[in-house]
Design a protein around this motif. Structure first.
Motif, mmCIF file in Angstrom:
data_model
loop_
_atom_site.group_PDB
_atom_site.id
_atom_site.type_symbol
_atom_site.label_atom_id
_atom_site.label_comp_id
_atom_site.label_asym_id
_atom_site.label_seq_id
_atom_site.Cartn_x
_atom_site.Cartn_y
_atom_site.Cartn_z
ATOM 1 N N ASP A 188 4.185 7.704 4.065
ATOM 2 C CA ASP A 188 3.611 6.969 2.933
ATOM 3 C C ASP A 188 4.725 6.543 1.979
ATOM 4 N N HIS A 189 5.666 5.813 2.528
ATOM 5 C CA HIS A 189 6.898 5.430 1.832
ATOM 6 C C HIS A 189 6.618 4.705 0.519
ATOM 7 N N GLN A 190 7.424 5.009 -0.468
ATOM 8 C CA GLN A 190 7.344 4.340 -1.759
ATOM 9 C C GLN A 190 8.614 3.509 -1.929
ATOM 10 N N PHE A 191 8.466 2.197 -2.014
ATOM 11 C CA PHE A 191 9.617 1.327 -2.179
ATOM 12 C C PHE A 191 10.160 1.407 -3.601
ATOM 13 N N GLU A 192 11.467 1.309 -3.715
ATOM 14 C CA GLU A 192 12.095 1.339 -5.032
ATOM 15 C C GLU A 192 11.874 0.046 -5.789
ATOM 16 N N ASN A 193 11.826 -1.067 -5.062
ATOM 17 C CA ASN A 193 11.709 -2.358 -5.737
ATOM 18 C C ASN A 193 11.160 -3.408 -4.782
ATOM 19 N N THR B 202 6.783 -6.040 -10.577
ATOM 20 C CA THR B 202 6.421 -5.640 -9.213
ATOM 21 C C THR B 202 7.050 -4.308 -8.838
ATOM 22 N N SER B 203 8.279 -4.102 -9.247
ATOM 23 C CA SER B 203 8.949 -2.843 -8.904
ATOM 24 C C SER B 203 8.279 -1.664 -9.595
ATOM 25 N N ALA B 204 7.793 -1.891 -10.819
ATOM 26 C CA ALA B 204 7.072 -0.825 -11.519
ATOM 27 C C ALA B 204 5.774 -0.487 -10.794
ATOM 28 N N GLN B 205 5.061 -1.513 -10.319
ATOM 29 C CA GLN B 205 3.828 -1.245 -9.589
ATOM 30 C C GLN B 205 4.100 -0.535 -8.265
ATOM 31 N N LEU B 206 5.231 -0.860 -7.656
ATOM 32 C CA LEU B 206 5.572 -0.227 -6.388
ATOM 33 C C LEU B 206 5.864 1.261 -6.529
ATOM 34 N N GLN B 207 6.045 1.746 -7.731
ATOM 35 C CA GLN B 207 6.230 3.183 -7.952
ATOM 36 C C GLN B 207 4.898 3.928 -7.985
ATOM 37 N N GLN B 208 3.797 3.183 -8.057
ATOM 38 C CA GLN B 208 2.489 3.802 -8.163
ATOM 39 C C GLN B 208 1.917 4.102 -6.769
ATOM 40 N N LYS B 209 1.045 5.100 -6.694
ATOM 41 C CA LYS B 209 0.451 5.491 -5.422
ATOM 42 C C LYS B 209 -0.371 4.361 -4.801
ATOM 43 N N THR B 210 -0.930 3.515 -5.645
ATOM 44 C CA THR B 210 -1.711 2.384 -5.151
ATOM 45 C C THR B 210 -0.850 1.384 -4.383
ATOM 46 N N HIS B 211 0.493 1.485 -4.565
ATOM 47 C CA HIS B 211 1.403 0.540 -3.929
ATOM 48 C C HIS B 211 2.392 1.234 -2.999
ATOM 49 N N SER B 212 2.031 2.429 -2.551
ATOM 50 C CA SER B 212 2.801 3.066 -1.481
ATOM 51 C C SER B 212 2.550 2.299 -0.191
ATOM 52 N N ALA B 213 3.203 2.691 0.888
ATOM 53 C CA ALA B 213 3.007 2.009 2.166
ATOM 54 C C ALA B 213 1.528 1.979 2.551
#
Length: 465
Positions: free
Chosen positions: A43-48, A129-140
């Motif tokens: 469930d990878h979380q992208f940095e940006n 977008t990078s901030a949203q990608l730190q959220q669980k809703t935007h994990s892989a």
């Protein structure tokens, strides 16, 4: 403000009703993509956004090169912010390229951003977008679940292990993550040194000592069985074309020994090796009840200088003009003659051959399975509006569209799944235009049920995961 409104691509009230009332709600079965199983299982979380959006996307890379952007900002050592800035500078000049639609559709669906991306707002977009990608809703997995993805089938080499797929299954990950058997390297005998190195890895993966062609087949059969045990129900292949020979046109054992000795093969020996190996593995697919896919027609690695610099799959492939019809018919007929032709999807990359492929699949539908032979969706250079519409119209004219198993992403990006929406909107617009012109009855319920079948139900029944 974005041009992508609620009725984007839907040009009349019938198209709008079909999409909003029928297609929009359907889950997604993405039965062919190139996603990273490790990213899914962890469930990878992208940095940006650059990491999530630009890495590995040779569609974008080709466009940026065309616009004169230096390789440093594409696959080079520029930092992520710099790469995203250059991509943002490129986007306003991509009008009428599908990347322009995809870019803004993906920004809107995954991040709620309706502004058009440009050099002026790139820094703001990168931060948001990078901030949203730190959220669980935007994990892989979060990104996939946003799009109501039910199943994804990754693309896996026979030597790959399944620790990530197994972890996903153990953790009851949703969507379901399944492997696909892609044995292209098992018959890629053009370079004997690379091939011998691959055989050594295949020996280790299979536990079979490969000293003969018979041993190679034993190793591949063993890996197919192992894939099946791990949930695989599809195979995929990406040759330029299929070949056909009479069996024993060459002594396959002598050809294989020649490869193992490090000697280069003649062109006809290479083709025969591919032919016979594919026949054997296709018979195994049939035995296991799999679906086999053939992505035909790509002319790969055309720029040798850039291949040496960057490697394969970096944006230097094109549509090829290979002979397809006759050898394809003979290959399929050989399997069918012994009732060993598995359910098959044929994907064509050259639109000049659409009718060849669409009529070919009809030759081998035998009534045993609904839509057993499929003329696959527009792929690679053809998964844009014109290419998809031509594929749908050709299938409609020469086959049965209502049996079609629909769209797939064929993508390495977790942000590519709005392409299913893109396809569904186009599909509904085609039906809607026909209704408006009086070419189809104004029976929205019936046409809507067919739309839902193409979007989801047919794939669910066909693959039976």
């Amino acid at each position: 403000m974005s041009f992508i409104t609620d009725n984007f691509l839907l040009h009349n009230k019938y198209a709008q009703a079909l999409y909003h009332d029928y297609a929009k709600q359907m889950p997604i079965i993405d039965y062919h993509n190139h996603l990273d199983p490790q990213q899914l299982a962890s469930d990878h979380q992208f940095e940006n956004i650059a990491q999530a959006w630009l890495a590995g996307d040779h569609y974008k890379w080709r466009a940026m090169r065309t616009l004169g952007i230096d390789e440093k900002y594409i696959t080079g050592d520029a930092n992520d912010k710099e790469k995203f800035q250059k991509w943002a500078e490129a986007v306003p000049y991509l009008v009428r390229n599908p990347l322009y639609h995809w870019t803004h559709l993906e920004l809107q669906r995954h991040f709620g951003i309706t502004e058009l991306l440009s050099a002026d707002n790139a820094k703001m977009m990168y931060r948001e977008t990078s901030a949203q990608l730190q959220q669980k809703t935007h994990s892989a997995l979060g990104l996939l679940n946003q799009m109501k993805v039910e199943v994804v089938c990754t693309t896996d080499d026979p030597v790959d292990d399944f620790r990530h797929h197994q972890k996903a299954r153990k953790d009851n990950v949703r969507p379901t993550i399944l492997p696909t058997f892609r044995p292209d390297k098992a018959y890629a005998v053009e370079d004997p040194i690379s091939y011998c190195n691959y055989v050594a890895v295949l020996m280790q993966a299979s536990g079979v000592t490969i000293a003969s062609y018979a041993d190679l087949l034993s190793a591949l059969k063993k890996r197919i069985a192992h894939f099946h045990e791990n949930g695989c129900r599809l195979a995929d292949h990406g040759p330029e074309q299929l070949y056909y020979f009479e069996f024993n046109s060459f002594d396959i054992e002598k050809v294989f020994k020649k490869i193992l000795s490090g000697k280069s093969l003649e062109i006809e020996e290479i083709r025969y090796f591919k032919f016979e190996t594919l026949v054997h593995v296709c018979r195994e697919y049939h035995k296991h009840g799999w679906v086999q896919q053939f992505h035909l027609g790509a002319l790969r690695n055309t720029n040798e200088r850039m291949l040496r610099q960057l490697g394969p799959d970096t944006g230097f492939d094109s549509i090829g003009d290979f002979q397809q019809g006759y050898p394809l018919s003979k290959f399929l007929n050989l399997l069918d003659s012994t009732d060993q032709l598995a359910k098959t999807i044929l994907y064509n990359l050259n639109p000049a051959q659409n009718e060849v492929f669409a009529t070919m699949v009809g030759n081998f539908n035998d009534g045993s399975v609904r839509g057993k032979m499929q003329y696959g969706s527009g792929w690679w250079y053809l998964d844009q509006l014109d290419g998809m519409e031509k594929q749908l119209n050709t299938l409609s004219n020469m086959g049965v569209l209502s049996c079609f198993v629909g769209m797939l992403t064929d993508s390495r990006s977790l942000l590519s799944f709005p392409r299913h929406e893109y396809f569904r909107r186009l599909l509904c617009n085609i039906f809607g235009n026909d209704i408006e012109k009086g070419l189809l009855p104004t029976d929205i319920e019936h046409i809507g049920s067919i739309v839902q079948d193409i979007c989801y139900n047919n794939a669910k029944q066909y693959f039976d995961f």
